[in-house]
Write an enzyme that holds these catalytic residues in place. Structure first.
Site, PDB file in Angstrom:
ATOM      1  CG  HIS A 281     -41.715  10.047  24.232  1.00  0.00           C
ATOM      2  ND1 HIS A 281     -41.029  11.009  24.938  1.00  0.00           N
ATOM      3  CD2 HIS A 281     -41.447  10.284  22.920  1.00  0.00           C
ATOM      4  CE1 HIS A 281     -40.367  11.793  24.093  1.00  0.00           C
ATOM      5  NE2 HIS A 281     -40.607  11.363  22.860  1.00  0.00           N
TER       6      HIS A 281
ATOM      7  CD  GLU B 256     -42.024   7.688  29.743  1.00  0.00           C
ATOM      8  OE1 GLU B 256     -42.067   7.757  28.485  1.00  0.00           O
ATOM      9  OE2 GLU B 256     -40.977   7.845  30.379  1.00  0.00           O
TER      10      GLU B 256
ATOM     11  CB  CYS C  43     -39.190  14.001  27.887  1.00  0.00           C
ATOM     12  SG  CYS C  43     -40.791  13.687  27.102  1.00  0.00           S
TER      13      CYS C  43
ATOM     14  CB  CYS D 246     -43.493  11.745  29.308  1.00  0.00           C
ATOM     15  SG  CYS D 246     -43.274  10.960  27.682  1.00  0.00           S
TER      16      CYS D 246
END
Length: 151
Positions: free
Chosen positions: A52, A54, A82, A85
C-alpha cells in the site's frame, strides 16, 4: 508549505499509481516543511498485496535511511489508512497523519461494509500519531470513485 500543497502531491502520486496499473493511492512523508519521501500503491506492479502507498513508503524510507522513529515526520495520504498501514504507523512512531478520503468514503464508494480502521488501531495502541482528516477530501474521493466505479 501547507497541508493542501502536500495533499496535492499525494494526489499526483495516486494518479501516477493509477497510470502504472495500480490502485489510486498516494502518500508523501514530510519533515520540516519538505517532502523527504514519496509512496504509491504498487500492489499489482510489485505483486505484493502489502505494498500500500503508506506501508510501502514507510518500509522503503526506513530501509534507505535506517531511521526507525518517525515522530518528527508527517505522512499525507489520499485515503484513511487500513489496519495494516495504521499498524505500520504505530510501530514507526509516526508524529502526524493527514488524510483526505475517509474509510467511510471508501466503503460507500465500494458499496461494502467498513470499519474505522486507523481510529481503532490508534485507540488501542501504545502510540498514536496526531490525526487530521478530510484535507482535499472531495478530490481524494473523486479519484477513488472514478477508479472503483469501473471495477
Amino acid at each position: 508549505m501547507d497541508d493542501i500543497y502536500f495533499m496535492k502531491e499525494a494526489l499526483k502520486l495516486a494518479e501516477s499509481s493509477l497510470m502504472r496499473g495500480d490502485e489510486p493511492f498516494g502518500a508523501v512523508l514530510v519533515k520540516d516543511g519538505a517532502i523527504v519521501f514519496r509512496g504509491e500503491n504498487k500492489i499489482n506492479t510489485e505483486s505484493d498485496p502489502t505494498y500500500h502507498a503508506e506501508t510501502g513508503l514507510i518500509r522503503d524510507f526506513i530501509k534507505e535511511t535506517k531511521i526507525t522513529d518517525l515522530s518528527e515526520y508527517t505522512l499525507y495520504t489520499t485515503c484513511e489508512p487500513c489496519f495494516m498501514c495504521a499498524g505500520t504507523m504505530v510501530w514507526a512512531k509516526l508524529g502526524r497523519l493527514i488524510y483526505g478520503a475517509s474509510n467511510d468514503d471508501l466503503r460507500n464508494i465500494r458499496g461494502k461494509k467498513g470499519f474505522p480502521c486507523s481510529k481503532t488501531v490508534f485507540e488501542n495502541s501504545s502510540h498514536s500519531p496526531v490525526v487530521t482528516a478530510g484535507v482535499l477530501r472531495e478530490e481524494c474521493v473523486n479519484i477513488l470513485k472514478n477508479y472503483f466505479s469501473k471495477r
